[in-house]
Design a protein around this motif. Structure first.
Motif, PDB file in Angstrom:
ATOM      1  N   GLY A 177       1.023  -1.185   0.158  1.00 11.29           N
ATOM      2  CA  GLY A 177       0.036  -0.174   0.443  1.00 11.29           C
ATOM      3  C   GLY A 177       0.907   0.771   0.083  1.00 11.29           C
ATOM      4  O   GLY A 177       1.450   1.763   1.002  1.00 11.29           O
ATOM      5  N   SER A 178       0.803   2.428  -0.442  1.00 15.06           N
ATOM      6  CA  SER A 178       1.523   3.344  -0.795  1.00 15.06           C
ATOM      7  C   SER A 178       1.047   4.166  -1.884  1.00 15.06           C
ATOM      8  O   SER A 178       0.413   4.570  -2.678  1.00 15.06           O
ATOM      9  CB  SER A 178       2.965   3.030  -1.569  1.00 15.06           C
ATOM     10  N   GLN A 179       0.867   5.846  -0.427  1.00 17.50           N
ATOM     11  CA  GLN A 179       0.331   7.293  -1.555  1.00 17.50           C
ATOM     12  C   GLN A 179       1.318   7.970  -2.242  1.00 17.50           C
ATOM     13  O   GLN A 179       1.262   7.669  -3.023  1.00 17.50           O
ATOM     14  CB  GLN A 179      -0.285   7.657  -0.187  1.00 17.50           C
ATOM     15  N   ALA A 180       2.657   7.604  -2.075  1.00 19.69           N
ATOM     16  CA  ALA A 180       3.452   8.166  -3.095  1.00 19.69           C
ATOM     17  C   ALA A 180       3.602   7.539  -4.060  1.00 19.69           C
ATOM     18  O   ALA A 180       4.028   8.244  -5.184  1.00 19.69           O
ATOM     19  CB  ALA A 180       4.725   8.024  -2.006  1.00 19.69           C
ATOM     20  N   ALA A 181       3.460   6.331  -4.122  1.00 21.52           N
ATOM     21  CA  ALA A 181       3.561   5.636  -5.744  1.00 21.52           C
ATOM     22  C   ALA A 181       2.624   5.791  -6.269  1.00 21.52           C
ATOM     23  O   ALA A 181       2.422   6.264  -7.959  1.00 21.52           O
ATOM     24  CB  ALA A 181       3.398   3.873  -5.219  1.00 21.52           C
ATOM     25  N   ALA A 182       0.871   5.714  -5.777  1.00 24.63           N
ATOM     26  CA  ALA A 182       0.718   6.243  -6.421  1.00 24.63           C
ATOM     27  C   ALA A 182       0.062   7.647  -7.026  1.00 24.63           C
ATOM     28  O   ALA A 182      -0.087   7.716  -8.310  1.00 24.63           O
ATOM     29  CB  ALA A 182      -1.259   6.543  -5.575  1.00 24.63           C
ATOM     30  N   GLU A 183       0.582   8.573  -6.553  1.00 20.91           N
ATOM     31  CA  GLU A 183       1.227   9.966  -7.267  1.00 20.91           C
ATOM     32  C   GLU A 183       1.741   9.766  -7.964  1.00 20.91           C
ATOM     33  O   GLU A 183       2.286   9.933  -9.521  1.00 20.91           O
ATOM     34  CB  GLU A 183       1.672  10.913  -5.686  1.00 20.91           C
ATOM     35  N   ALA A 184       3.467   8.997  -7.482  1.00 20.24           N
ATOM     36  CA  ALA A 184       3.947   8.424  -9.080  1.00 20.24           C
ATOM     37  C   ALA A 184       3.875   9.027  -9.848  1.00 20.24           C
ATOM     38  O   ALA A 184       4.092   8.639 -11.268  1.00 20.24           O
ATOM     39  CB  ALA A 184       5.065   8.270  -7.711  1.00 20.24           C
ATOM     40  N   VAL A 185       2.792   7.154 -10.423  1.00 21.00           N
ATOM     41  CA  VAL A 185       2.031   6.598 -11.229  1.00 21.00           C
ATOM     42  C   VAL A 185       1.646   7.745 -11.680  1.00 21.00           C
ATOM     43  O   VAL A 185       1.503   7.512 -13.463  1.00 21.00           O
ATOM     44  CB  VAL A 185       1.075   5.504 -10.538  1.00 21.00           C
ATOM     45  N   VAL A 186       1.026   9.151 -11.522  1.00 21.15           N
ATOM     46  CA  VAL A 186       0.246   9.692 -12.062  1.00 21.15           C
ATOM     47  C   VAL A 186       0.886  10.243 -13.059  1.00 21.15           C
ATOM     48  O   VAL A 186       1.324  10.865 -13.762  1.00 21.15           O
ATOM     49  CB  VAL A 186      -0.513  10.493 -11.460  1.00 21.15           C
ATOM     50  N   GLN A 187       2.017  10.658 -11.930  1.00 20.95           N
ATOM     51  CA  GLN A 187       3.780  11.710 -13.197  1.00 20.95           C
ATOM     52  C   GLN A 187       3.987  10.705 -14.515  1.00 20.95           C
ATOM     53  O   GLN A 187       4.243  11.311 -15.699  1.00 20.95           O
ATOM     54  CB  GLN A 187       3.821  11.966 -11.619  1.00 20.95           C
ATOM     55  N   VAL A 188       4.336   9.947 -14.025  1.00 22.06           N
ATOM     56  CA  VAL A 188       4.862   8.457 -15.089  1.00 22.06           C
ATOM     57  C   VAL A 188       3.852   8.523 -15.984  1.00 22.06           C
ATOM     58  O   VAL A 188       4.340   9.015 -17.172  1.00 22.06           O
ATOM     59  CB  VAL A 188       5.501   7.673 -13.890  1.00 22.06           C
ATOM     60  N   ALA A 189       2.589   8.314 -15.829  1.00 23.64           N
ATOM     61  CA  ALA A 189       1.729   8.366 -16.790  1.00 23.64           C
ATOM     62  C   ALA A 189       1.753   9.316 -17.486  1.00 23.64           C
ATOM     63  O   ALA A 189       1.306   9.596 -19.604  1.00 23.64           O
ATOM     64  CB  ALA A 189       0.401   7.806 -16.363  1.00 23.64           C
TER      65      ALA A 189
END
Length: 464
Positions: A177-189
């Motif tokens: 579970g990772s909020q930071a990774a969710a935000e990063a997924v949006v940026q990488v996408a």
């Protein structure tokens, strides 16, 4: 599972269930000897369960469905003090896939709330009729041709690894579970123009190939096949297995773009004739002398399945879950918090390695939000194979395992296996027919079906 509005009666629940079954032909279809029979009327007996301290009885499906006799739907109505508050639907996979279940939940919720729904205009018989048209046949033939080329050209095995722990049972299972990774997924996408799911799949595949030291892998994913407007609210089984090829790269952003493009291509051909594909797969296995392994499975259930995730980081998952593939990666959630699960066959990996790969997925994605990175910097130490393992025929091969299969097929000492360049050679005596030996070995290898066991491609008569 659908909540019943406060104040509803048991009669109202019955009316809603009847309306749901009445509007969806898939829920009142029987299959007998290859023919479909759609009931115009009938009776569904719902099980009423009074809520107690345990939830187990609420979700019991009541045994396997017999598609020739049983309606493909069952319902449990859960009550509190005699008043309904929850409806649990069990639907046979013959009648509905995961996307269809999401549609059924939404429709039942609307019917329980006494909201009007537009008529269901497209049913399984309509889809079957389309597939018999020239356009439908061309679509299925094109898909079969595409997958035939993939099977002929791509490695058939992504986990050529020894059983380092042969006595281990089950899978190591971990959750992220990772909020930071969710935000990063949006940026990488946004940087790559890729779908968020492609970002996560690429991260997992990059870490997996680093661990296996295999530059390529195949991700077996379900395609929902709902790209046409008439299929948006279709209730039936459309989802089919697809293969998304992945090639390792020192650039993670490049891997994301490639994975996204490969996924779009695979989904384009996601609707195919499974009988024809099985025949094509069998031909590819015999031609290439190895089993087609469905060894790395990726399930994107984001928006469909709710799983209890760690507050942050990686934690052990449910140890008693059963997984069908040696490696299974689940994407549970993409919005707000990235939720993933990873299961690895305990004979192949340790619990620490499993946790290390999944934790590496989080670290890799977060780092990539600030700029391109090399996935190798976020991986775990490569898996150890030991002596006798070589790269041949585009995959990792266990020479001793191949020799054992050859000895089983031809008898001990009849053939000697060697790796020459990227190929495998069997040396046989003058009194052995190479063609007959080759056929016998291929059949033995396909029966064994073990990772790392590949039939030799060439046979050379030994001199002397």
């Amino acid at each position: 599972m659908v909540r019943v509005p406060r104040g509803s009666t048991m009669d109202a629940v019955g009316v809603a269930l009847g309306a749901l079954i009445g509007r969806q032909e898939a829920l009142r279809t029987l299959l007998r000897d290859g023919e479909q029979f759609v009931h115009a009327s009938g009776t569904l007996i719902a099980k009423v369960v009074e809520a107690t301290g345990t939830h187990q009885d609420w979700f019991l499906p009541g045994g396997a469905f017999d598609p020739a006799v049983d309606l493909p739907v069952r319902a449990n109505v859960v009550t509190r003090s005699g008043s309904p508050f929850l409806v649990v639907l069990h639907v046979s996979h013959v009648a509905a896939d995961l996307s269809a279940m999401t549609i059924l939940r939404a429709e039942l919720a609307a019917l329980l709330a006494d909201r009007r729904l537009p008529p269901a205009a497209y049913h399984p018989a309509d889809r079957a009729a389309y597939e018999l048209t020239p356009a439908g046949r061309r679509q299925l033939e094109g898909a079969t041709g595409y997958w035939a080329r993939q099977l002929a050209e791509r490695p058939l095995c992504s986990l050529g690894l020894p059983f380092r722990f042969p006595d281990a049972r089950g899978h190591h299972h971990v959750l992220l579970g990772s909020q930071a990774a969710a935000e990063a997924v949006v940026q990488v996408a946004a940087k790559t123009g890729a779908q968020p799911s492609a970002v996560v799949m690429a991260a997992f595949a990059a870490l997996l190939t680093g661990w296996t030291q295999d530059p390529e892998c195949q991700l077996h994913c379900l395609c929902n096949n709902r790209f046409s407007p008439e299929l948006r609210d279709y209730v039936g089984t459309l989802a089919q297995d697809t293969i998304i090829p992945f090639s390792a790269s020192s650039s993670f952003l490049r891997s994301v773009r490639r994975t996204n493009a490969a996924a779009l291509t695979a989904y384009r051909y996601g609707r195919y004739d499974p009988v024809r594909l099985d025949e094509t797969m069998g031909a590819a296995e015999r031609a290439r002398g190895m089993r087609c392994h469905r060894d790395v499975v990726v399930n994107n259930t984001s928006g469909h399945v709710h799983t209890i995730l760690p507050r942050a980081g990686v934690e052990p998952g449910m140890g008693d879950r059963v997984f069908g593939a040696p490696a299974e990666f689940d994407i549970y959630r993409l919005d707000g918090k990235l939720g993933c699960g990873l299961a690895l066959d305990a004979r192949l990996a340790t619990a620490d390695e499993t946790a290390g790969i999944l934790g590496g997925v989080e670290r890799l994605i977060v780092a990539a939000a600030d700029g391109d990175v090399d996935p190798a910097e976020f991986g775990i130490p490569p898996a150890q194979r030991g002596p006798g393992w070589v790269r041949a025929r585009s995959c990792w091969v266990d020479l001793s395992g191949v020799q054992s299969a050859v000895d089983l097929a031809l008898g001990p000492g009849v053939a000697r296996i060697e790796a020459v360049g990227d190929g495998l050679i069997a040396r046989v005596g003058r009194d052995t027919d190479p063609s007959a030996a080759a056929r016998a070995v291929v059949e033995a290898v396909l029966r064994e079906g073990r990772h790392g066991v590949v039939a030799p491609g060439d046979y050379v008569r030994a001199v002397g």
